[in-house]
Scaffold this active site. Structure first.
Site, short mmCIF file in Angstrom:
data_model
loop_
_atom_site.label_atom_id
_atom_site.label_comp_id
_atom_site.label_asym_id
_atom_site.label_seq_id
_atom_site.Cartn_x
_atom_site.Cartn_y
_atom_site.Cartn_z
N CYS A 64 1.02 -1.08 -0.12
CA CYS A 64 0.06 -0.02 0.22
C CYS A 64 0.66 1.42 -0.09
O CYS A 64 1.89 1.16 -0.07
CB CYS A 64 -1.03 -0.18 1.27
SG CYS A 64 -1.79 -1.39 1.40
N ARG B 280 -4.97 1.50 -0.22
CA ARG B 280 -4.77 0.13 0.03
C ARG B 280 -4.63 -0.69 -1.24
O ARG B 280 -5.48 -0.56 -2.32
CB ARG B 280 -5.75 -0.20 0.95
CG ARG B 280 -5.59 -1.71 1.18
CD ARG B 280 -6.76 -2.32 2.03
NE ARG B 280 -6.45 -3.74 2.44
CZ ARG B 280 -7.21 -4.77 2.85
NH1 ARG B 280 -8.57 -4.23 2.86
NH2 ARG B 280 -6.68 -5.88 3.14
N SER C 150 -5.34 -4.45 -2.05
CA SER C 150 -5.84 -5.38 -0.94
C SER C 150 -5.18 -6.81 -1.39
O SER C 150 -5.31 -7.48 -2.30
CB SER C 150 -7.17 -5.62 -1.05
OG SER C 150 -7.78 -4.36 -0.76
N ILE D 212 -4.12 -9.24 1.77
CA ILE D 212 -4.47 -10.12 2.85
C ILE D 212 -5.87 -9.59 3.63
O ILE D 212 -5.82 -8.40 3.88
CB ILE D 212 -3.35 -10.08 3.93
CG1 ILE D 212 -2.14 -10.84 3.44
CG2 ILE D 212 -3.87 -11.04 5.17
CD1 ILE D 212 -2.04 -12.45 3.02
N ASN E 247 2.55 -0.21 5.30
CA ASN E 247 2.92 -0.73 3.88
C ASN E 247 3.77 -2.00 3.94
O ASN E 247 4.97 -1.80 4.63
CB ASN E 247 3.43 0.48 3.35
CG ASN E 247 4.03 -0.04 2.01
OD1 ASN E 247 3.56 -0.89 1.19
ND2 ASN E 247 5.13 0.53 1.27
N GLY E 248 3.33 -3.07 3.51
CA GLY E 248 4.05 -4.21 3.39
C GLY E 248 3.47 -5.54 3.69
O GLY E 248 2.09 -5.55 3.63
N GLU E 249 4.25 -6.68 4.06
CA GLU E 249 3.59 -7.78 4.25
C GLU E 249 4.36 -8.32 5.52
O GLU E 249 5.44 -8.30 5.51
CB GLU E 249 3.58 -8.76 3.23
CG GLU E 249 2.84 -8.30 2.15
CD GLU E 249 1.32 -8.37 2.18
OE1 GLU E 249 0.80 -8.91 3.21
OE2 GLU E 249 0.75 -7.79 1.31
#
Length: 654
Positions: free
Chosen positions: A2, A49, A51, A53, A74-76
């Site tokens: 994001c 965002r 999307s 997850i 922002n990230g995972e």
């Protein structure tokens, strides 16, 4: 994946909502799926965002149940499932299944210590409503960006610089020290940016800011290079297990996943392991150029795709596309960084975005495991000048093997740049080595790491020299070599590149994927792999001065032998040398127009000679064109290149 922006008015003035919305939507490409705002008097957070997850309930900004903490992220976080389960066992209650809420809950429990538990790529900011304090952090390697502007009245931050300067009250002033760094190395080694007063939070750092305590920034992670005592086979087995697990957890997603596939060791490994861990047939995305065979590595990519059983997709960028898209790329980059490989990388991301929302790639393998020729050129020059013995040197196969490796490199260079330029390059290098004859490691390393040596040509004007007269680029360049926690010179080079060069490559990775609303993941930069690689002695890691020796052993049997045994490392070469000769007017229109000459940074006669020369100056011209286009887009706001709202006019078509 994001994008966010935030404004903290330290003067206690209320945040202007319309301005915050404008800043947020300047990076809509990072998150076209959803938008959000949060305001608490003198703090404002904006979010876009993409999307990936928990698509239904992962809206941001997100607050805790008691409304004390609010996050933009922002990230995972790839280990969020395990972290969430651990928190639930302790009694935590969750409203969503998102990794965002996991960070919030962890921070509420542990504060900054939560960073040590996160395995992922991230940049985030958390507002503490009770303490009136903003906490912000960036992942260990710098995969995700965080920029900020700070003066006595406010703290402004965002995922991209363009979100910050969307506030027109923040002056757009060039930082000539950063520009000089880029011209020298093709990256900026420290926290400077091309914009005076705007900084990047360095990888592995976090910060806090409040009205009462001011700004405080601190490092929370570093590569330690603590060697362990294992057998070579034990290192190989453990590394293979880590790589397999890293790829597996990087595949976690609620949307379709694919892979970037260049045909090199790293992307091939990630592709094959991804295909093994997914039930459905995955898509892979490759690129080539039609100019000649040197610019086409797809035969290796196709071998990997066939073995992995993927759906192979390919893009072929041409010169007309390149000339049309270059200003768009510079705008998305925020500031120039690294070489022309960003062009095909953009086109491959564009191709991937038509089919998937997430793509895994092989970024990071060279910097972690020692894959660049300059490591070994520097090593040999230092050992020769110091007449030193080395455990690596003692395990070299033969002197002839080293010579053959150099000949392969020279052959590839000649195919790309031509015989005349290659001969000149070889003799210049030999002469420079003789003249230098230095036993100082820092000098030798800088010699092989510098892309643009100004002494070779009268390029910079007196005005440019005056603007950087008091700037010591050597001090900035040498800082990571001097700070490296290891005395081993191979580790020193890897440490420098992880701290200075790799963040530049990751800037490209982030911007070129986000430009087309694609999430790009880099499993080889899982911090567990980085820390484990740092524990392997150099005598094993690059045994016999073989690039990525231990990595090759670990992936043996995973990828095709034809790919594993490749000697022609290229790194997605781009035929700018052909394009610039074919259309010199394109180069002149950027570098020699009235605005460029009035700027008076580079000598006109030198640029004219470079363009007209039979020798290959394409990389030097590329560097200068990036700088000049940056000025035209961000400082001049030239309507030929940008619209009034800052977006590039031309739509890119593949």
């Amino acid at each position: 994946m994001c994008g966010f922006v935030g404004v903290y008015q330290l003067d206690k003035q209320k945040v202007e909502l319309n301005k915050l919305i404008h800043m947020r939507d300047s990076i809509i490409h990072r998150g076209p799926d959803d938008e959000g705002l949060y305001c608490d008097d003198n703090i404002g957070l904006g979010f876009r965002r993409l999307s990936i997850i928990d698509i239904q309930s992962g809206h941001q900004p997100m607050s805790t149940v008691d409304d004390r903490y609010t996050i933009v992220f922002n990230g995972e976080i790839y280990n969020y499932v395990e972290l969430r389960e651990g928190l639930i066992k302790k009694g935590a209650k969750f409203q969503t299944h998102s990794d965002t809420e996991v960070i919030l809950q962890l921070f509420a429990e542990k504060g900054p210590e939560c960073l040590q538990l996160l395995n992922g790529m991230f940049a985030f900011a958390i507002w503490d409503k009770v303490k009136r304090e903003l906490f912000f952090a960036r992942d260990r390697l710098g995969i995700k960006p965080f920029y900020y502007y700070h003066d006595e009245d406010r703290f402004v931050f965002g995922s991209e610089i363009k979100a910050i300067i969307a506030d027109s009250s923040i002056k757009r002033e060039p930082n000539y020290a950063a520009i000089y760094d880029y011209l020298s190395f093709m990256y900026v080694p420290d926290n400077k940016t091309f914009f005076k007063g705007i900084y990047k939070l360095l990888p592995g750092y976090y910060g806090t800011i409040s009205e009462a305590s001011g700004l405080h920034i601190e490092q929370y992670w570093d590569v330690e290079f603590k060697e362990t005592n294992k057998t070579e086979e034990e290192y190989i087995s453990s590394l293979r297990d880590l790589i397999e697990d890293a790829v597996k957890i990087h595949l976690r997603s609620d949307v379709p996943v694919g892979c970037h596939l260049s045909g090199g060791l790293d992307s091939s490994t990630v592709t094959v392991l991804s295909a093994q861990n997914l039930d459905q047939k995955i898509k892979t995305f490759s690129g080539k150029f039609a100019e000649n065979e040197f610019y086409d590595e797809t035969k290796y990519a196709k071998l990997v795709a066939k073995q992995a059983g993927t759906e192979y997709l390919e893009t072929v960028p041409n010169q007309a596309w390149f000339e049309n898209v270059l200003p768009k790329i510079i705008w998305h980059m925020d500031e120039p960084c690294v070489g022309p490989g960003i062009v095909p990388q953009y086109s491959v991301c564009q191709l991937a975005s038509e089919s998937v929302k997430v793509a895994l790639g092989g970024q990071g393998g060279d910097e972690i495991f020692g894959g660049y020729p300059r490591y070994f050129l520097t090593y040999e020059a230092f050992m020769k000048n110091n007449k030193d013995d080395s455990p690596i040197k003692h395990t070299q196969k033969t002197k002839m093997a080293r010579i053959m490796n150099k000949l392969v490199f020279i052959k590839g260079y000649a195919k790309q740049h031509g015989i005349k330029t290659t001969v000149r390059k070889v003799f210049t290098t030999i002469q420079r080595d003789r003249e230098q004859n230095s036993d100082n490691f820092n000098d030798i390393w800088r010699n092989y790491s510098t892309s643009f040596k100004f002494k070779d040509m009268a390029l910079l004007t007196e005005r440019f020299h005056s603007l950087v007269d008091d700037y010591d680029s050597s001090k900035v360049f040498n800082q990571y070599i001097d700070q490296c926690p290891s005395a081993d010179i191979v580790n020193k080079m890897l440490y420098h590149d992880m701290k200075a060069y790799l963040p530049g490559l990751l800037q490209v990775e982030d911007r070129m994927s986000m430009a087309v609303s694609l999430e790009s993941r880099v499993p080889l930069l899982d911090y567990r792999i980085v820390e484990f690689a740092a524990s392997i002695p150099s005598s094993i890691k690059v045994k016999g001065l073989e690039p990525k020796y231990i990595f090759k052993r670990a992936i043996q049997g995973i990828i095709p032998d034809e790919v594993l045994n490749r000697k022609d490392k290229k790194g997605f070469p781009t035929p700018i040398n052909i394009w610039f000769k074919r259309d010199p007017q394109f180069v002149k229109a950027i570098l020699l127009d009235g605005a460029a000459q009035k700027r008076n940074l580079f000598k006109v006669e030198t640029i004219e000679k470079m363009i007209a020369s039979n020798e290959d100056y394409s990389w030097q011209l590329w560097t200068l064109m990036n700088v000049e286009l940056w000025f035209k887009i961000f400082i001049d706001q030239d309507p030929r290149y940008v619209n009034a709202d800052g977006s590039i006019k031309e739509k890119v078509e593949n």
